[in-house]
Each structure stands twice: as C-alpha cells, then as structure tokens.
Design a protein around this motif. Sequence first.
Motif, PDB file in Angstrom:
ATOM      1  N   GLY A 204       0.811  -1.248  -0.023  1.00 15.49           N
ATOM      2  CA  GLY A 204      -0.060   0.021  -0.023  1.00 15.49           C
ATOM      3  C   GLY A 204       0.587   1.333  -0.056  1.00 15.49           C
ATOM      4  O   GLY A 204       0.105   2.413   0.306  1.00 15.49           O
ATOM      5  N   LEU A 205       2.075   1.206  -0.692  1.00 20.21           N
ATOM      6  CA  LEU A 205       2.893   2.307  -0.675  1.00 20.21           C
ATOM      7  C   LEU A 205       3.265   2.447  -1.984  1.00 20.21           C
ATOM      8  O   LEU A 205       3.558   1.524  -2.690  1.00 20.21           O
ATOM      9  CB  LEU A 205       4.120   2.372   0.276  1.00 20.21           C
ATOM     10  N   ASN A 206       3.666   3.685  -2.331  1.00 17.92           N
ATOM     11  CA  ASN A 206       4.444   4.018  -3.842  1.00 17.92           C
ATOM     12  C   ASN A 206       5.403   5.034  -3.557  1.00 17.92           C
ATOM     13  O   ASN A 206       5.116   5.990  -2.800  1.00 17.92           O
ATOM     14  CB  ASN A 206       3.357   4.689  -4.821  1.00 17.92           C
ATOM     15  N   CYS A 207       6.597   4.823  -3.773  1.00 19.55           N
ATOM     16  CA  CYS A 207       7.695   5.779  -3.775  1.00 19.55           C
ATOM     17  C   CYS A 207       8.238   6.401  -5.163  1.00 19.55           C
ATOM     18  O   CYS A 207       8.388   5.442  -6.160  1.00 19.55           O
ATOM     19  CB  CYS A 207       8.958   5.091  -2.956  1.00 19.55           C
ATOM     20  N   TYR A 208       8.076   7.552  -5.438  1.00 18.14           N
ATOM     21  CA  TYR A 208       8.619   8.115  -6.717  1.00 18.14           C
ATOM     22  C   TYR A 208       9.098   9.553  -6.369  1.00 18.14           C
ATOM     23  O   TYR A 208       9.183  10.003  -5.359  1.00 18.14           O
ATOM     24  CB  TYR A 208       7.395   8.086  -7.403  1.00 18.14           C
ATOM     25  N   GLU A 209       9.581   9.986  -7.674  1.00 15.64           N
ATOM     26  CA  GLU A 209      10.541  11.290  -7.607  1.00 15.64           C
ATOM     27  C   GLU A 209       9.595  12.483  -6.673  1.00 15.64           C
ATOM     28  O   GLU A 209       8.281  12.504  -6.697  1.00 15.64           O
ATOM     29  CB  GLU A 209      10.410  11.898  -8.897  1.00 15.64           C
ATOM     30  N   GLY A 210      10.310  12.957  -5.595  1.00 14.88           N
ATOM     31  CA  GLY A 210       9.449  13.869  -4.590  1.00 14.88           C
ATOM     32  C   GLY A 210       8.668  13.318  -3.574  1.00 14.88           C
ATOM     33  O   GLY A 210       8.153  13.854  -2.839  1.00 14.88           O
ATOM     34  N   HIS A 211       8.426  11.974  -3.742  1.00 15.24           N
ATOM     35  CA  HIS A 211       7.741  11.094  -2.610  1.00 15.24           C
ATOM     36  C   HIS A 211       8.708   9.845  -2.115  1.00 15.24           C
ATOM     37  O   HIS A 211       8.312   8.824  -2.344  1.00 15.24           O
ATOM     38  CB  HIS A 211       6.504  10.772  -3.098  1.00 15.24           C
TER      39      HIS A 211
ATOM     40  N   ALA B 260       8.911   9.059   3.337  1.00 18.14           N
ATOM     41  CA  ALA B 260       8.309  10.098   2.669  1.00 18.14           C
ATOM     42  C   ALA B 260       7.522   9.458   1.535  1.00 18.14           C
ATOM     43  O   ALA B 260       7.206  10.211   0.704  1.00 18.14           O
ATOM     44  CB  ALA B 260       9.607  10.856   1.900  1.00 18.14           C
ATOM     45  N   CYS B 261       7.388   8.234   1.616  1.00 20.55           N
ATOM     46  CA  CYS B 261       6.838   7.667   0.330  1.00 20.55           C
ATOM     47  C   CYS B 261       5.192   7.829   0.755  1.00 20.55           C
ATOM     48  O   CYS B 261       4.742   8.239   1.725  1.00 20.55           O
ATOM     49  CB  CYS B 261       6.908   6.077   0.291  1.00 20.55           C
ATOM     50  N   SER B 262       4.389   7.720  -0.404  1.00 21.32           N
ATOM     51  CA  SER B 262       2.871   7.930  -0.452  1.00 21.32           C
ATOM     52  C   SER B 262       2.205   6.703  -0.268  1.00 21.32           C
ATOM     53  O   SER B 262       2.315   5.531  -0.705  1.00 21.32           O
ATOM     54  CB  SER B 262       2.545   8.650  -1.825  1.00 21.32           C
ATOM     55  N   LYS B 263       1.163   7.086   0.600  1.00 19.93           N
ATOM     56  CA  LYS B 263      -0.112   5.568   0.702  1.00 19.93           C
ATOM     57  C   LYS B 263      -0.800   5.547  -0.485  1.00 19.93           C
ATOM     58  O   LYS B 263      -1.186   6.664  -1.115  1.00 19.93           O
ATOM     59  CB  LYS B 263      -0.904   5.985   1.822  1.00 19.93           C
ATOM     60  N   PHE B 264      -0.485   4.553  -1.147  1.00 18.41           N
ATOM     61  CA  PHE B 264      -1.287   4.200  -2.423  1.00 18.41           C
ATOM     62  C   PHE B 264      -1.586   2.759  -2.380  1.00 18.41           C
ATOM     63  O   PHE B 264      -0.674   1.909  -2.957  1.00 18.41           O
ATOM     64  CB  PHE B 264      -0.383   4.810  -3.424  1.00 18.41           C
ATOM     65  N   GLN B 265      -2.842   2.234  -2.256  1.00 20.72           N
ATOM     66  CA  GLN B 265      -3.230   0.945  -1.956  1.00 20.72           C
ATOM     67  C   GLN B 265      -2.891  -0.016  -3.029  1.00 20.72           C
ATOM     68  O   GLN B 265      -2.769  -1.161  -3.279  1.00 20.72           O
ATOM     69  CB  GLN B 265      -4.489   0.602  -1.184  1.00 20.72           C
ATOM     70  N   GLU B 266      -2.772   0.594  -4.448  1.00 22.23           N
ATOM     71  CA  GLU B 266      -2.849  -0.007  -5.653  1.00 22.23           C
ATOM     72  C   GLU B 266      -1.448  -0.546  -5.638  1.00 22.23           C
ATOM     73  O   GLU B 266      -0.983  -1.206  -6.754  1.00 22.23           O
ATOM     74  CB  GLU B 266      -3.107   0.736  -6.783  1.00 22.23           C
ATOM     75  N   TYR B 267      -0.359   0.102  -4.912  1.00 25.15           N
ATOM     76  CA  TYR B 267       1.214  -0.276  -5.272  1.00 25.15           C
ATOM     77  C   TYR B 267       1.817  -1.135  -4.056  1.00 25.15           C
ATOM     78  O   TYR B 267       1.202  -0.709  -2.954  1.00 25.15           O
ATOM     79  CB  TYR B 267       1.955   0.945  -5.478  1.00 25.15           C
ATOM     80  N   ASP B 268       2.780  -1.907  -4.309  1.00 24.37           N
ATOM     81  CA  ASP B 268       3.523  -2.180  -3.293  1.00 24.37           C
ATOM     82  C   ASP B 268       4.994  -1.737  -3.571  1.00 24.37           C
ATOM     83  O   ASP B 268       5.663  -1.863  -4.787  1.00 24.37           O
ATOM     84  CB  ASP B 268       3.679  -3.754  -3.295  1.00 24.37           C
ATOM     85  N   VAL B 269       5.949  -1.580  -2.437  1.00 24.54           N
ATOM     86  CA  VAL B 269       7.206  -1.205  -2.554  1.00 24.54           C
ATOM     87  C   VAL B 269       8.172  -2.441  -2.089  1.00 24.54           C
ATOM     88  O   VAL B 269       7.713  -3.046  -0.997  1.00 24.54           O
ATOM     89  CB  VAL B 269       7.662   0.077  -1.806  1.00 24.54           C
ATOM     90  N   PHE B 270       9.040  -2.892  -2.812  1.00 23.66           N
ATOM     91  CA  PHE B 270       9.911  -4.071  -2.173  1.00 23.66           C
ATOM     92  C   PHE B 270      11.363  -3.580  -2.247  1.00 23.66           C
ATOM     93  O   PHE B 270      12.095  -2.823  -3.098  1.00 23.66           O
ATOM     94  CB  PHE B 270      10.101  -5.193  -3.324  1.00 23.66           C
ATOM     95  N   GLU B 271      11.634  -3.059  -0.722  1.00 23.12           N
ATOM     96  CA  GLU B 271      12.921  -2.603  -0.464  1.00 23.12           C
ATOM     97  C   GLU B 271      13.986  -3.707  -0.272  1.00 23.12           C
ATOM     98  O   GLU B 271      13.946  -4.642   0.401  1.00 23.12           O
ATOM     99  CB  GLU B 271      12.799  -1.906   0.874  1.00 23.12           C
ATOM    100  N   LEU B 272      15.140  -3.383  -1.046  1.00 26.52           N
ATOM    101  CA  LEU B 272      16.113  -4.325  -0.928  1.00 26.52           C
ATOM    102  C   LEU B 272      17.175  -4.011   0.315  1.00 26.52           C
ATOM    103  O   LEU B 272      17.574  -2.854   0.351  1.00 26.52           O
ATOM    104  CB  LEU B 272      17.031  -4.083  -2.219  1.00 26.52           C
ATOM    105  N   LEU B 273      17.222  -4.858   1.201  1.00 22.28           N
ATOM    106  CA  LEU B 273      17.591  -4.715   2.290  1.00 22.28           C
ATOM    107  C   LEU B 273      19.228  -4.967   2.293  1.00 22.28           C
ATOM    108  O   LEU B 273      20.169  -4.411   3.178  1.00 22.28           O
ATOM    109  CB  LEU B 273      17.133  -5.910   3.333  1.00 22.28           C
ATOM    110  N   ALA B 274      19.696  -5.700   1.615  1.00 29.03           N
ATOM    111  CA  ALA B 274      21.260  -6.091   1.655  1.00 29.03           C
ATOM    112  C   ALA B 274      21.684  -6.128   0.094  1.00 29.03           C
ATOM    113  O   ALA B 274      21.829  -7.082  -0.674  1.00 29.03           O
ATOM    114  CB  ALA B 274      21.673  -7.210   2.056  1.00 29.03           C
TER     115      ALA B 274
END
Length: 148
Positions: free
Chosen positions: A65-72, A126-140
């Motif tokens: 439920g998050l979206n990270c993009y330019e400025g967000h 700073a990412c935006s709540k946006f239930q249509e998206y998922d963010v997969f963060e690379l940990l290592a």
Amino acid sequence: LVVDGRPAYQYTGDTTAMDAKGHGLVGAWYWFDVLGSPTTTMASTATTTLAPTLASDSRWLQHRGLNCYEGHGAEIIADANPMAHTLTLDECKHECLKSKPCQAIVMFADQFPGYCFMRAHLNMSACSKFQEYDVFELLAADAPDTTT
C-alpha cells in the motif's frame, strides 16, 4: 474481475468514485477492505498501510500500500520508470540487483507480471500511501544473488 476468489465490480449506477450504490445489492456485492474481506459498511476514504513483511528470499522487505517516486521518497532510475516490458516480481527484483543505484522496486499490488519501476535514494518515511502499489525494499544490496 475476481479478487481473492470473490467477484468485484464497478456498478453502473455509481456516478462518482465515492459512490457505492451497488453495495449490498441482492446480498451479493460488497466493498472490500484492504485485506480483501467483504465488509458490511461503506469503505472510508482513508487508506491503511500494512506492516512491512520480509519477502520470501529475505533480502527484500515488502511495504504494501505504498508508492515511492520522485519527490515522494525516492528517485526514479532512467529507463526503468517503468521497465520497457512487463516482468514477474522475481524478474523485476533481478533487474534491480543488476542496477547499482537500485534500492527498491515498485509494482502494482498482486499484478504479476506487471510494470516494474526501479527506485534509488529511498526514504520510506516520505513515500505515499497508495493501496494499488507495493514497494519492495532491497535490504542488503551487497548480498550474493542466489536466484537462478
């Protein structure tokens, strides 16, 4: 359209995005909450973000439920906003691992294959709540790639 084995719809009597005139119609059609359960009341306009969970290969943390993009919360990576063709989730992750600045990928929630957006300089707060998206963060990023 079927979501988690339940029929979903767009009711022709709804004239705005906030209408739900078909809710409860003939006892068969209901709003879904964020987890996909039928509800008995109209959904609110607020979105809910689930707690991050480790993806199956443990190098990726999934933020539903998050979206990270330019400025967000992130910067886009040239030629990867989105990638030139649709990819599976594993293919998108693999492309990120091959790109030095990539720290995360963004995909439409539960739509695989789908569009793959690679992100750099990640700031999850700073990412935006946006239930249509998922963010997969690379940990290592320096962990060895064990996928084939």
